[in-house]
Design a protein around this motif. Sequence first.
Motif, PDB file in Angstrom:
ATOM      1  N   LEU A   2       0.822  -1.209   0.000  1.00  0.00           N
ATOM      2  CA  LEU A   2       0.000   0.000   0.000  1.00  0.00           C
ATOM      3  C   LEU A   2       0.855   1.258   0.000  1.00  0.00           C
ATOM      4  CD1 LEU A   2      -2.915  -1.020   2.375  1.00  0.00           C
ATOM      5  CD2 LEU A   2      -2.817  -1.122  -0.116  1.00  0.00           C
ATOM      6  N   GLY A   3       1.981   1.205   0.683  1.00  0.00           N
ATOM      7  CA  GLY A   3       2.909   2.337   0.667  1.00  0.00           C
ATOM      8  C   GLY A   3       3.417   2.613  -0.738  1.00  0.00           C
ATOM      9  N   ASN A   6       0.634   4.284  -2.703  1.00  0.00           N
ATOM     10  CA  ASN A   6       0.512   5.685  -2.303  1.00  0.00           C
ATOM     11  C   ASN A   6       1.636   6.532  -2.897  1.00  0.00           C
ATOM     12  OD1 ASN A   6      -1.918   5.506  -0.877  1.00  0.00           O
ATOM     13  ND2 ASN A   6      -0.858   4.749   0.929  1.00  0.00           N
ATOM     14  N   SER A 114      -5.891   7.410  -1.891  1.00  0.00           N
ATOM     15  CA  SER A 114      -4.808   6.910  -1.052  1.00  0.00           C
ATOM     16  C   SER A 114      -5.303   5.588  -0.480  1.00  0.00           C
ATOM     17  CB  SER A 114      -4.440   7.901   0.050  1.00  0.00           C
ATOM     18  OG  SER A 114      -5.512   8.083   0.935  1.00  0.00           O
ATOM     19  N   LYS A 116      -5.103   2.442   2.421  1.00  0.00           N
ATOM     20  CA  LYS A 116      -4.715   2.072   3.781  1.00  0.00           C
ATOM     21  C   LYS A 116      -5.462   0.808   4.167  1.00  0.00           C
ATOM     22  CE  LYS A 116      -8.175   4.894   6.106  1.00  0.00           C
ATOM     23  NZ  LYS A 116      -8.423   5.934   7.065  1.00  0.00           N
ATOM     24  N   THR A 118      -7.508  -1.103   7.190  1.00  0.00           N
ATOM     25  CA  THR A 118      -8.214  -0.915   8.446  1.00  0.00           C
ATOM     26  C   THR A 118      -8.562  -2.301   8.985  1.00  0.00           C
ATOM     27  OG1 THR A 118      -9.168   1.135   7.631  1.00  0.00           O
ATOM     28  CG2 THR A 118     -10.219   0.132   9.548  1.00  0.00           C
TER      29      THR A 118
END
Length: 123
Positions: A2-3, A6, A114, A116, A118
């Motif tokens: 995910l980084g 992004n 973006s 992320k 959860t």
Amino acid sequence: MLGTLNKVMDYIEEHLGEELSLEELAKVSGIGDYHFRTIFYYLSGGISLSEYIRGRRLSQAGMALVQGESVTDVAYAYGYQSLDGFTRAFTAFSGMLPSEVRKRGMSKAYPKLSFKITVEGGE
């Protein structure tokens, strides 16, 4: 992962006025272009990469028009080769002519994505 995605979203934002190819974005991500496109489509909720880039460009163009920039300057700043092409694309995107957006001071927005994770639960 995910980084990395992004990081690509930030790269897209920094280069909205330039030609962005799938190969270039895959290279930034370090993932092969087929896998990058597939992962992006899945995580974005079914939005293609080209659709996302077009939406972000036109959203930013709308903001520039609201701030009073000329339609011609905005069209060329966001990578359109002609004023007619920009006007058609912008009208299809926003439902208004670029000149109307400039006069009214409001435009449709297409938010930056973006990614992320959860985690819920724990019981």
